[in-house]
Design a protein around this motif. Sequence first.
Motif, PDB file in Angstrom:
ATOM      1  N   UNK A 211       0.842  -1.203   0.000  1.00 42.49           N
ATOM      2  CA  UNK A 211       0.000   0.000   0.000  1.00 42.49           C
ATOM      3  C   UNK A 211       0.875   1.249   0.000  1.00 42.49           C
ATOM      4  N   UNK A 212       1.947   1.237   0.780  1.00 45.87           N
ATOM      5  CA  UNK A 212       2.881   2.365   0.813  1.00 45.87           C
ATOM      6  C   UNK A 212       3.513   2.560  -0.565  1.00 45.87           C
ATOM      7  N   UNK A 213       3.893   1.455  -1.207  1.00 50.51           N
ATOM      8  CA  UNK A 213       4.477   1.532  -2.553  1.00 50.51           C
ATOM      9  C   UNK A 213       3.479   2.131  -3.544  1.00 50.51           C
ATOM     10  N   UNK A 214       2.222   1.778  -3.394  1.00 49.84           N
ATOM     11  CA  UNK A 214       1.186   2.325  -4.281  1.00 49.84           C
ATOM     12  C   UNK A 214       0.997   3.816  -4.024  1.00 49.84           C
ATOM     13  N   UNK A 215       1.109   4.228  -2.773  1.00 51.28           N
ATOM     14  CA  UNK A 215       1.006   5.644  -2.432  1.00 51.28           C
ATOM     15  C   UNK A 215       2.163   6.425  -3.049  1.00 51.28           C
ATOM     16  N   UNK A 216       3.368   5.867  -2.982  1.00 52.27           N
ATOM     17  CA  UNK A 216       4.526   6.515  -3.600  1.00 52.27           C
ATOM     18  C   UNK A 216       4.354   6.618  -5.116  1.00 52.27           C
ATOM     19  N   UNK A 217       3.813   5.587  -5.727  1.00 52.10           N
ATOM     20  CA  UNK A 217       3.571   5.621  -7.169  1.00 52.10           C
ATOM     21  C   UNK A 217       2.573   6.716  -7.521  1.00 52.10           C
ATOM     22  N   UNK A 218       1.562   6.889  -6.677  1.00 51.66           N
ATOM     23  CA  UNK A 218       0.568   7.946  -6.905  1.00 51.66           C
ATOM     24  C   UNK A 218       1.210   9.319  -6.761  1.00 51.66           C
ATOM     25  N   UNK A 219       2.150   9.438  -5.839  1.00 55.82           N
ATOM     26  CA  UNK A 219       2.854  10.708  -5.673  1.00 55.82           C
ATOM     27  C   UNK A 219       3.641  11.044  -6.935  1.00 55.82           C
ATOM     28  N   UNK A 220       4.339  10.076  -7.459  1.00 60.20           N
ATOM     29  CA  UNK A 220       5.139  10.292  -8.668  1.00 60.20           C
ATOM     30  C   UNK A 220       4.248  10.645  -9.860  1.00 60.20           C
ATOM     31  N   UNK A 221       3.168   9.919 -10.030  1.00 63.96           N
ATOM     32  CA  UNK A 221       2.286  10.157 -11.172  1.00 63.96           C
ATOM     33  C   UNK A 221       1.513  11.464 -11.010  1.00 63.96           C
ATOM     34  N   UNK A 222       1.434  11.973  -9.763  1.00 58.29           N
ATOM     35  CA  UNK A 222       0.725  13.222  -9.531  1.00 58.29           C
ATOM     36  C   UNK A 222       1.498  14.450  -9.945  1.00 58.29           C
ATOM     37  N   UNK A 223       2.768  14.267 -10.283  1.00 62.37           N
ATOM     38  CA  UNK A 223       3.576  15.388 -10.749  1.00 62.37           C
ATOM     39  C   UNK A 223       4.040  16.332  -9.657  1.00 62.37           C
ATOM     40  N   UNK A 224       4.009  15.897  -8.409  1.00 64.83           N
ATOM     41  CA  UNK A 224       4.466  16.746  -7.315  1.00 64.83           C
ATOM     42  C   UNK A 224       5.996  16.816  -7.311  1.00 64.83           C
ATOM     43  N   UNK A 225       6.530  17.901  -6.761  1.00 66.48           N
ATOM     44  CA  UNK A 225       7.973  18.128  -6.859  1.00 66.48           C
ATOM     45  C   UNK A 225       8.758  17.736  -5.631  1.00 66.48           C
ATOM     46  N   UNK A 226       8.124  17.492  -4.520  1.00 62.23           N
ATOM     47  CA  UNK A 226       8.862  17.115  -3.322  1.00 62.23           C
ATOM     48  C   UNK A 226       7.962  17.026  -2.115  1.00 62.23           C
ATOM     49  N   UNK A 227       8.551  16.629  -1.009  1.00 63.13           N
ATOM     50  CA  UNK A 227       7.811  16.578   0.243  1.00 63.13           C
ATOM     51  C   UNK A 227       8.348  17.627   1.202  1.00 63.13           C
ATOM     52  N   UNK A 228       7.474  18.249   1.996  1.00 62.60           N
ATOM     53  CA  UNK A 228       6.032  18.030   1.964  1.00 62.60           C
ATOM     54  C   UNK A 228       5.375  18.794   0.816  1.00 62.60           C
ATOM     55  N   UNK A 229       4.329  18.225   0.284  1.00 63.33           N
ATOM     56  CA  UNK A 229       3.435  18.950  -0.615  1.00 63.33           C
ATOM     57  C   UNK A 229       2.140  19.144   0.166  1.00 63.33           C
ATOM     58  N   UNK A 230       1.697  20.381   0.278  1.00 61.12           N
ATOM     59  CA  UNK A 230       0.542  20.702   1.124  1.00 61.12           C
ATOM     60  C   UNK A 230      -0.492  21.454   0.292  1.00 61.12           C
ATOM     61  N   UNK A 231      -1.677  20.893   0.183  1.00 55.14           N
ATOM     62  CA  UNK A 231      -2.751  21.483  -0.609  1.00 55.14           C
ATOM     63  C   UNK A 231      -3.925  21.830   0.298  1.00 55.14           C
ATOM     64  N   UNK A 232      -4.419  23.043   0.198  1.00 54.55           N
ATOM     65  CA  UNK A 232      -5.632  23.439   0.907  1.00 54.55           C
ATOM     66  C   UNK A 232      -6.745  23.568  -0.116  1.00 54.55           C
ATOM     67  N   UNK A 233      -7.719  22.684  -0.017  1.00 54.21           N
ATOM     68  CA  UNK A 233      -8.822  22.642  -0.988  1.00 54.21           C
ATOM     69  C   UNK A 233      -8.296  22.596  -2.416  1.00 54.21           C
ATOM     70  N   UNK A 234      -7.231  21.820  -2.613  1.00 54.08           N
ATOM     71  CA  UNK A 234      -6.677  21.614  -3.947  1.00 54.08           C
ATOM     72  C   UNK A 234      -5.615  22.606  -4.363  1.00 54.08           C
ATOM     73  N   UNK A 235      -5.434  23.680  -3.608  1.00 58.95           N
ATOM     74  CA  UNK A 235      -4.445  24.703  -3.953  1.00 58.95           C
ATOM     75  C   UNK A 235      -3.156  24.459  -3.183  1.00 58.95           C
TER      76      UNK A 235
END
Length: 260
Positions: A211-235
């Motif tokens: 499940x953790x591996x799947x979460x990491x894959x989702x992070x990569x496919x989401x196009x995020x640039x690093x951690x932490x990535x913090x979104x408030x209501x999508x922004x």
Amino acid sequence: MSEKNREGKRTARERLAVEREKQKASERRRRTLIVAASVVCVLGLAAVIGVVAANAGKDHESESSGPVVAPSGAQGKDALAIPVGKDGAKSTLTVWEDFRCPACKAFETAYRSTIHELTDAGKLKAEYHLATLIDGNMGGSGSRAAANAGACAQDAGKFTAYHDVLYDNQPEETDDAYSSKAKLIELAGKVPGLVTPSFRTCVENGTHDSWVAKSQAAFRSGGFTGTPTVLLNGKNIYQDRTMTPAKLKQLVEQGDQNQG
């Protein structure tokens, strides 16, 4: 030596001593400012050590095999989000994080109390997504093991408390201490009632590794640039250099009033 010369040398020594004290005071102020800046952690300072490129290095997605077992109560697409707070909250804070990431700890240090206050009041729902970027960039498996342990704590209904303990005891970024499952269980002892036979088994067996591996894959496919990535209501508010805990609280409370 004349009294005048002795007096002149004494005065010169005194001036030198005063100047040295000024330099020491200046250095102390400089160090204090550096520490304060690290603690305040204005969200837009993406250069904080520990923010790593999502596509840098080799990650460990492929090293986890077996069935994908989502933790209890996980929500969202593919059940990859661990929710904290009430479903009816008007605002949602989405956090992509890595328990080995120093910048994630800095964010926690600055914003934890505000997030707790808002989620406890029912004004904010937080959704935590666990990533393993540091494992890929620094080597080791501590990100994955800690994320699995966090998911095990979610099974026990104690994710928030254990989440905070992991950040409070975070090792140096280059220290893969969280790869030790015994260490993760030891830290769980700081959360009353968490260390049970089922929790131990979950941590030791890596029940949620896939499940953790799947979460990491989702992070990569989401196009995020690093951690932490913090979104408030999508922004993405992590990129906002003016963001502070007070501003976050204001935005959430305004949203709560506007939709109330």
